[in-house]
Design an enzyme around this catalytic site. Structure first.
Site, PDB file in Angstrom:
ATOM      1  N   SER A   1       5.506   5.999 -60.877  1.00 29.56           N
ATOM      2  CA  SER A   1       6.137   5.052 -61.810  1.00 29.56           C
ATOM      3  C   SER A   1       7.204   5.806 -62.588  1.00 29.56           C
ATOM      4  O   SER A   1       7.202   7.031 -62.615  1.00 29.56           O
ATOM      5  CB  SER A   1       5.104   4.520 -62.807  1.00 29.56           C
ATOM      6  OG  SER A   1       4.881   5.471 -63.841  1.00 29.56           O
ATOM      7  N   ASP A   2       8.132   5.095 -63.212  1.00 25.75           N
ATOM      8  CA  ASP A   2       8.974   5.783 -64.181  1.00 25.75           C
ATOM      9  C   ASP A   2       8.162   5.907 -65.481  1.00 25.75           C
ATOM     10  O   ASP A   2       7.077   5.332 -65.614  1.00 25.75           O
ATOM     11  CB  ASP A   2      10.310   5.065 -64.396  1.00 25.75           C
ATOM     12  CG  ASP A   2      11.362   6.030 -64.971  1.00 25.75           C
ATOM     13  OD1 ASP A   2      10.993   7.121 -65.452  1.00 25.75           O
ATOM     14  OD2 ASP A   2      12.553   5.683 -64.961  1.00 25.75           O
ATOM     15  N   TRP A   3       8.698   6.630 -66.416  1.00 26.50           N
ATOM     16  CA  TRP A   3       7.997   6.943 -67.677  1.00 26.50           C
ATOM     17  C   TRP A   3       7.508   5.645 -68.345  1.00 26.50           C
ATOM     18  O   TRP A   3       8.318   4.821 -68.759  1.00 26.50           O
ATOM     19  CB  TRP A   3       8.973   7.687 -68.592  1.00 26.50           C
ATOM     20  CG  TRP A   3       8.440   8.105 -69.920  1.00 26.50           C
ATOM     21  CD1 TRP A   3       8.052   7.282 -70.939  1.00 26.50           C
ATOM     22  CD2 TRP A   3       8.263   9.441 -70.388  1.00 26.50           C
ATOM     23  NE1 TRP A   3       7.642   8.032 -72.004  1.00 26.50           N
ATOM     24  CE2 TRP A   3       7.758   9.361 -71.703  1.00 26.50           C
ATOM     25  CE3 TRP A   3       8.477  10.712 -69.839  1.00 26.50           C
ATOM     26  CZ2 TRP A   3       7.477  10.490 -72.469  1.00 26.50           C
ATOM     27  CZ3 TRP A   3       8.204  11.833 -70.605  1.00 26.50           C
ATOM     28  CH2 TRP A   3       7.704  11.715 -71.906  1.00 26.50           C
ATOM     29  N   ALA A   4       6.213   5.473 -68.376  1.00 31.63           N
ATOM     30  CA  ALA A   4       5.585   4.330 -69.052  1.00 31.63           C
ATOM     31  C   ALA A   4       5.884   2.973 -68.408  1.00 31.63           C
ATOM     32  O   ALA A   4       5.581   1.936 -68.991  1.00 31.63           O
ATOM     33  CB  ALA A   4       5.972   4.277 -70.532  1.00 31.63           C
ATOM     34  N   SER A   5       6.432   2.970 -67.208  1.00 31.62           N
ATOM     35  CA  SER A   5       6.867   1.672 -66.671  1.00 31.62           C
ATOM     36  C   SER A   5       5.701   0.796 -66.202  1.00 31.62           C
ATOM     37  O   SER A   5       5.878  -0.402 -65.996  1.00 31.62           O
ATOM     38  CB  SER A   5       7.905   1.843 -65.564  1.00 31.62           C
ATOM     39  OG  SER A   5       7.327   2.386 -64.409  1.00 31.62           O
TER      40      SER A   5
END
Ligand code: BGC
Length: 719
Positions: free
Chosen positions: A266-270
């Site tokens: 995932s991207d950061w916190a996505s």
């Protein structure tokens, strides 16, 4: 280890241990680092107040050989099954030796140098303990308001794909286990993150599946065809569903259709951000959607660790899904050789030798010299050897030239333009700041005017500071900051010749500088050796050869403006500018100020003798396109010969021009060379209304020239 052994290992793991592999945290949560300050945000909510021992499978953003060794060793000491951590970081355009920003690297059109830069970045970061880089970023872009255009190579799917491949080759080499100085690459951000509405970061992306496949997906696919090991999801929605939970995109296209079997992160916190998007009620639902979509690693939020155990135990999520994800992660660890060699290339001694070494800096210099683009030159550049030059502007003495995502690169290592020019220039050089990035005092202005009065020519050093582009760096006004435009106005009144050098991370609206200056050099953020490279271009030691890979708009009102657009049913005829009911603006030309592919040189090139090997192409008989290019000036130079094609009538309308090939020629004064391209039926295929990928028989136009606007033309029929 072979697959069976890895599967055997998974069988020994508890559900909790498996799920821990799916979590990625920054280093602050791992023993062996200075972890006091940062137990905040999502981690605090996870109840993590102390260093993790068996709690995560990979680490984000830690580098430094000794630091990585410490964390890895203390982790392994306590880890029940001895599964090593993987260390990942954003090594985007260099690690300690910083190369020009990717948008600038694109403008070099030099795939070999791009590959070399990635190889060097890999080597420096590998000895500093990193295993995976979150690069290349290959998002196609058409909107310079978006700050992240600096991270990509531009607006063309074909060119982006070629660079994607070059970067992946450079980072990964051919065998990650044996070549420990290489990194696994992670292509991002899947998908279409580069098309946010209004150019505002993280904003909605909306497009047809046909357009997605046609323009936006090819560069990610190219990276995967080159063997890229990982993929990162994007923050945006794709057809209304956040990419991170988008089953059609991730399972459907990425895994099933393209056969990608590597790690998806995932991207950061996505994952958690699906709640804010309105696609999940809570962390539990977000975790459910992401794991079903096939996201293996959750970056920096706790949805998986908190909720997957219960989702599995209640039967809502099949444990096989978890096992699949763990297998992919362990397989990558194995490919990197971490089971046998958990410290891999991390080596504090080699680190000292290799980082920012002479050889790496030389490549950074070369790339900076090749990626600057000369946008205008009314004969004032290169500088006369005996001239008295006033170098004025906030970038004269600034070393903020590395650009966003510059890892452990240090500004202090980058020579500003003034000192680089002082070393190289034989005439007289006087320097004045003139103004700050966006502030000016009367004293600064007066000093600048005084400096300029004594000079034969003013060289302006202007730009955006690096934080004005990059992630979270969207702008609605993409002109130079007001204070700098004021400075230009005042200096202009002196009537001296002016050359402007611009340092920035996006195509700008050049109002207030393009007409005012006699020459404009786009330096981008040129990296550690940028000062030297730009000084060498100004003095003429280097002949500029960069070509734009993103159009420069006339104004923000034209955005998005890109070369490969459609014709419309009422195209404007520029010779009849008073026609009303045509597709145009009443206050601006349609064309950008500077088109894709554009760039000047200190010499001139002439194109002639465009020939096609046949007026007809058959599916199994490609045609050859040739053009003669002559250096008609007095200096050696590099010309990037560009080939474009237009399908005159398709089932689906086709762009006015599409780049199909390019060749870089180095030509001595008076020398001619022939550029030769092969054009195949396959290159003419596109996605039809049923998404089938095929070509249309019929007429095609071929354009060859120095940029997407100035070309010679021929035609053929596909039969
Ligand atoms: C960016 C990614 C980056 C990640 C990890 C995110 O905010 O969008 O490109 O890889 O952070 O640093």
């Amino acid at each position: 280890m072979d697959i069976q052994q890895l599967k055997g290992l998974i069988q020994q793991m508890t559900l909790e241990e498996k799920i821990a592999q799916l979590l990625q945290l920054t280093a602050h949560f791992h023993e062996g680092t200075d972890n006091e300050s940062q137990v905040t945000g999502p981690m605090e909510e996870m109840g993590i107040t102390e260093p993790m021992v068996t709690g995560s499978g990979s680490v984000l953003g830690l580098s430094g050989a000794q630091a990585v060794i410490d964390v890895q060793q203390s982790y392994l000491k306590k880890s029940r099954l001895g599964i090593p951590l993987m260390f990942m970081a954003d090594v985007v355009h260099g690690f300690k030796t910083i190369f020009p920003i990717p948008l600038a690297i694109g403008c070099s059109w030099d795939l070999e140098l791009a590959e070399k830069s990635a190889e060097i970045a890999a080597k420096e970061s590998a000895v500093s303990g990193i295993h995976v880089t979150f690069a290349p970023m290959v998002d196609l872009v058409r909107d310079p308001r978006w700050g992240r255009v600096m991270e990509t190579t531009g607006e063309d799917p074909y060119l982006n794909g070629m660079f994607a491949r070059a970067f992946v080759r450079g980072y990964q080499g051919s065998n990650l286990k044996e070549e420990t100085d290489r990194l696994a690459a992670c292509v991002k951000h899947f998908a279409a993150y580069g098309a946010p509405e209004g150019g505002r970061d993280y904003n909605t992306v909306n497009m047809s599946e046909r357009q997605l496949r046609e323009q936006y997906l090819p560069a990610y696919k190219a990276a995967l065809d080159e063997g890229c090991e990982m993929v990162m999801t994007s923050f945006n929605t794709v057809d209304g569903i956040p990419a991170t939970g988008n089953e059609k995109l991730m399972r459907g296209i990425l895994r099933d259709e393209w056969g990608f079997d590597g790690v998806l992160i995932s991207d950061w916190a996505s994952i958690r951000e699906m709640i804010a998007h309105g696609a999940a009620e809570d962390d539990r639902e977000a975790a459910y959607r992401a794991i079903r979509a096939g996201v293996d690693i959750e970056m920096m939020t706790p949805c998986y660790v908190r909720h997957l155990p219960e989702l599995v135990e209640s039967g809502k999520v099949d444990e096989a899904l978890i096992d699949e994800a763990v297998l992919r992660i362990l397989r990558l660890k194995d490919k990197l050789g971490l089971f046998e060699n958990p410290l891999r290339a991390a080596d504090p001694e080699r680190e000292k030798e290799i980082l920012f070494c002479e050889e790496h800096r030389r490549v950074s210099y070369e790339l900076a010299a090749k990626s600057s683009v000369l946008l205008k030159n009314d004969g004032v550049l290169p500088l006369r050897k005996d001239a008295r030059v006033a170098l004025i502007g906030p970038y004269a003495e600034s070393n903020d030239i590395l650009g966003w995502w510059s890892c452990v690169g240090e500004k202090e290592d980058a020579a500003p333009l003034a000192s680089a020019l002082k070393e190289r220039f034989t005439g007289t050089l006087v320097v004045s700041e003139g103004c700050g990035i966006d502030s000016m005092t009367p004293e600064q202005l007066e000093a600048a005017l005084e400096t300029a009065r004594s000079a034969d020519i003013v060289v302006l050093a202007l730009g955006e500071e690096s934080a004005m582009s990059g992630e979270g760096g969207s702008r609605t006004n993409i002109r130079l900051p007001q204070a700098q435009l004021e400075l230009v106005k005042w200096l202009k009144k002196l009537g001296k010749p002016m050359a402007a050098v611009i340092f920035n991370g996006r195509p700008l609206d050049l109002h207030g500088i393009f007409d005012e200056a006699d020459a404009v050099l786009e330096a981008w953020f040129p990296g550690s050796e940028g000062g030297a490279a730009i000084a060498d271009i100004l003095t003429g030691r280097v002949n500029p050869s960069g070509r734009l890979t993103m159009s420069f708009p006339q104004s923000v009102g034209q955005v998005p403006v890109y070369y490969n657009h459609f014709n419309t049913g009422r195209p404007m005829d520029p010779s009849k500018s008073d026609e009303r009911y045509v597709s145009k603006y009443i206050d601006s030309p349609n064309d950008p100020l500077l088109p894709f592919g554009f760039g000047l040189s200190y010499t001139s090139f002439e194109y002639s003798d465009l020939t096609l090997s046949s007026p007809e192409m058959k599916a199994d008989e490609p045609i050859t396109v040739q053009v003669k290019v002559t250096n008609t000036g007095e200096r050696a130079g590099i010309e990037t010969v560009q080939l474009y094609v237009r399908d005159v009538a398709g089932e689906v309308v086709r762009p006015l021009r599409e780049l199909k090939g390019f060749e870089r020629l180095e030509l001595q004064p008076g020398e001619s060379q022939t550029a030769t391209f092969t054009l195949t039926e396959e290159q003419l295929r596109y996605h039809h209304s049923d998404l089938g990928f095929a070509s249309d028989p019929g007429s095609f136009r071929v354009f060859v020239g120095a940029n997407s606007r100035d070309t010679l033309e021929a035609s053929f029929k596909l039969v």
